[in-house]
Scaffold this active site. Structure first.
Site, PDB file in Angstrom:
ATOM      1  N   ARG A 103       0.824  -1.231   0.000  1.00 50.79           N
ATOM      2  CA  ARG A 103       0.000   0.000   0.000  1.00 50.79           C
ATOM      3  C   ARG A 103       0.854   1.276   0.000  1.00 50.79           C
ATOM      4  O   ARG A 103       0.416   2.336   0.437  1.00 50.79           O
ATOM      5  CB  ARG A 103      -0.968   0.037   1.187  1.00 50.79           C
ATOM      6  N   LYS A 106       2.581  11.164 -11.177  1.00 48.15           N
ATOM      7  CA  LYS A 106       1.721  10.288 -11.997  1.00 48.15           C
ATOM      8  C   LYS A 106       2.477   8.984 -12.265  1.00 48.15           C
ATOM      9  O   LYS A 106       3.617   9.000 -12.739  1.00 48.15           O
ATOM     10  CB  LYS A 106       1.380  10.948 -13.329  1.00 48.15           C
ATOM     11  N   GLU A 151       8.972  18.634 -24.905  1.00 49.56           N
ATOM     12  CA  GLU A 151       8.324  18.919 -23.604  1.00 49.56           C
ATOM     13  C   GLU A 151       8.931  20.169 -22.966  1.00 49.56           C
ATOM     14  O   GLU A 151       8.256  20.876 -22.224  1.00 49.56           O
ATOM     15  CB  GLU A 151       8.452  17.713 -22.659  1.00 49.56           C
ATOM     16  N   LYS A 188       6.987  22.855 -14.005  1.00 50.40           N
ATOM     17  CA  LYS A 188       6.098  21.738 -13.689  1.00 50.40           C
ATOM     18  C   LYS A 188       5.823  21.681 -12.186  1.00 50.40           C
ATOM     19  O   LYS A 188       4.686  21.457 -11.757  1.00 50.40           O
ATOM     20  CB  LYS A 188       6.675  20.413 -14.181  1.00 50.40           C
ATOM     21  N   GLU A 207      -4.823  17.224 -10.855  1.00 51.58           N
ATOM     22  CA  GLU A 207      -5.351  17.642 -12.162  1.00 51.58           C
ATOM     23  C   GLU A 207      -6.845  17.967 -12.122  1.00 51.58           C
ATOM     24  O   GLU A 207      -7.629  17.511 -12.949  1.00 51.58           O
ATOM     25  CB  GLU A 207      -5.057  16.561 -13.225  1.00 51.58           C
ATOM     26  N   ARG A 245      -3.406  21.755 -13.903  1.00 54.44           N
ATOM     27  CA  ARG A 245      -2.418  20.750 -14.322  1.00 54.44           C
ATOM     28  C   ARG A 245      -2.693  20.260 -15.741  1.00 54.44           C
ATOM     29  O   ARG A 245      -1.793  19.822 -16.438  1.00 54.44           O
ATOM     30  CB  ARG A 245      -2.385  19.584 -13.331  1.00 54.44           C
ATOM     31  N   ASN A 266      -0.948  19.155 -20.652  1.00 53.65           N
ATOM     32  CA  ASN A 266      -1.334  18.298 -21.779  1.00 53.65           C
ATOM     33  C   ASN A 266      -1.379  19.060 -23.097  1.00 53.65           C
ATOM     34  O   ASN A 266      -1.952  18.559 -24.074  1.00 53.65           O
ATOM     35  CB  ASN A 266      -2.703  17.659 -21.502  1.00 53.65           C
ATOM     36  N   HIS A 276      -1.231  17.184 -26.318  1.00 53.31           N
ATOM     37  CA  HIS A 276      -1.331  15.750 -26.027  1.00 53.31           C
ATOM     38  C   HIS A 276      -2.616  15.091 -26.528  1.00 53.31           C
ATOM     39  O   HIS A 276      -2.640  13.886 -26.718  1.00 53.31           O
ATOM     40  CB  HIS A 276      -1.149  15.495 -24.532  1.00 53.31           C
ATOM     41  N   HIS A 334      -1.699  11.799 -28.496  1.00 53.78           N
ATOM     42  CA  HIS A 334      -2.054  10.434 -28.104  1.00 53.78           C
ATOM     43  C   HIS A 334      -2.773   9.713 -29.242  1.00 53.78           C
ATOM     44  O   HIS A 334      -2.583   8.504 -29.431  1.00 53.78           O
ATOM     45  CB  HIS A 334      -2.875  10.435 -26.820  1.00 53.78           C
ATOM     46  N   HIS A 344       7.104   9.698 -28.502  1.00 51.45           N
ATOM     47  CA  HIS A 344       6.106  10.507 -27.779  1.00 51.45           C
ATOM     48  C   HIS A 344       6.309  12.011 -28.014  1.00 51.45           C
ATOM     49  O   HIS A 344       5.374  12.726 -28.377  1.00 51.45           O
ATOM     50  CB  HIS A 344       6.145  10.176 -26.284  1.00 51.45           C
TER      51      HIS A 344
HETATM   52  N1  GLY Z   1       2.690  14.808 -17.999  1.00 61.89           N
HETATM   53  C1  GLY Z   1       1.579  15.519 -17.573  1.00 61.89           C
HETATM   54  C2  GLY Z   1       1.428  15.581 -16.081  1.00 61.89           C
HETATM   55  O1  GLY Z   1       2.299  15.135 -15.369  1.00 61.89           O
HETATM   56  O2  GLY Z   1       0.437  16.043 -15.604  1.00 61.89           O
END
Ligand code: GLY
Length: 378
Positions: A131, A153, A195, A236, A246, A250, A254, A257, A261, A275
């Site tokens: 956990r 993430k 990026e 970031k 998000e 946040r 994207n 993106h 994607h 990517h």
């Molecule tokens: N790569 C996008 C984020 O970390 O929110």
């Protein structure tokens, strides 16, 4: 975190301000050799399971192990095949079982030594084994250093799409050794650079202007590279600190993106389109859509495209070798992405360079018209 006195001063530290879960991102040359001391400074008695992939392990795993063992941290290694295929349920199961085999406890650590795939996979294993075990990210690709290793993430892919099973699990430390980037193939470095440019385009026109003048130095290495990576990490970190889960801001990360994607899915997540290459094309499409909708001056759209093209990134659908499916198929791929809310498309659009915003409920008509037009670009 207090830096031990023998740690080189050329390292830049960026703090991700998340209260009790705040952590440092250290950026600079030679950090892999300092990993043991820096980690022992936070977790002196921990054991560590290092997760890496076959390519990265060949070059850096022993150096990482030596640094940790010299600092009194006992290590075990978990090496997975390189590539997106490792973000699968079966490899995830193997990694979690290996962590448990190594008798890692909650107070111990999982260390992700690798690019985005390793970071996401090891991060998800760390989030879920027992956990939740502490996580240290040692990103070895440019993309991972400026994006995926920061912000918590983690996840794996499913047959429904990429990153659809995962968890938010913040690391306790990120070590971005910019010397490691010297050995990246130029195409991979360029892909990560998309990026970096993205941060300027989102909310920092000055940084974008600096990149336009200094990108060659960023590619060459040294001070300009450290500055570009650190500025990206700072950008970031600030967004993540304001919107960890998000709920709003946040989503700006994207930019490009939603298109990207779909393009990655259409090209089978393969070498045909990396990517960051898909992101570069996606960013230009997002600016073109913004201009088409009368939101953004065409000159800003052209400026974004010109810079990405200057560094050697693809910027048009027609740059993708081997062709792409038609606009209907691409639109369907966009609809299956996570960037859909109540069935309508969510895009990050822009009012100019450094003026990105989240646009919900974008109508399909102009998007389809743009894709039809872009498929015919000379
Ligand atoms: N790569 C996008 C984020 O970390 O929110």
């Amino acid at each position: 975190m207090k830096a031990p006195s023998d740690i080189a001063p050329t390292v830049t530290t960026v703090r991700v301000e998340l209260g009790a879960r705040a952590y440092d991102i250290a950026i600079g040359g030679g950090l892999l050799a300092q990993a043991g001391k820096r980690i022992a400074g936070i977790k002196p008695k921990a054991k560590a399971a290092i997760v890496s992939d076959e390519n990265v392990a060949k070059h850096y795993l022993e150096r990482c192990e030596r640094s940790l063992e010299d600092a009194g941290i006992k290590t075990s290694r978990i090496v997975v095949p390189a590539g997106e295929g490792s973000k699968s349920f079966s490899i995830y199961e193997q990694v979690v079982n290996s962590i448990l085999d190594a008798r890692i406890e909650r107070s111990d650590l999982v260390i992700a030594l690798g690019g985005g795939v390793v970071g996401d996979l090891a991060g998800f294993a760390a989030a879920t084994a027992l956990r939740g075990v502490g996580l240290v990210q040692i990103p070895t690709s440019l993309l991972a250093q400026v994006d995926s290793s920061i912000g918590g993430k983690t996840g794996i892919d499913t047959r429904h799409g990429k990153n659809l099973v995962g968890a938010f699990h913040q690391p306790i430390l990120v070590l971005a050794d910019t010397d490691i980037l010297d050995t990246l193939p130029p195409r991979e470095f360029r892909s990560g650079y998309a990026e970096i440019a993205k941060y300027g385009l989102i909310n920092d026109e000055r940084f974008f202007g600096w990149l336009e003048k200094n990108w060659q130095g960023v590619f060459k290495g040294g001070e300009e590279r450290v500055r570009a990576v650190a500025t990206s990490c700072r950008a970031k970190a600030a967004i993540v600190a304001r919107d960890e889960r998000e709920a709003g801001e946040r989503a700006l990360l994207n930019l490009g993106h939603t298109f990207a994607h779909a393009l990655e899915a259409a090209t089978g997540y393969s070498e045909r389109l990396l990517h960051g290459e898909a992101v570069a094309i996606g960013i230009v499409l997002a600016y073109r859509l913004s201009a088409k909708l009368g939101l953004c001056p065409q000159t800003d759209c052209d400026r974004a495209a010109a810079h990405l093209k200057a560094v050697g990134l693809p910027t048009r659908l027609t740059d993708v070798k081997g062709g792409l499916p038609d606009s209907t198929k691409l639109l369907n791929l966009m609809r299956t992405d996570k960037k859909v809310e109540h069935g309508s498309l969510v895009f990050v659009l822009a009012r100019g360079i450094g003026k990105a915003f989240v646009a919900k409920g974008v109508e399909i008509g102009p998007v389809r018209a743009l894709l039809d037009e872009a498929r015919r670009d000379p």
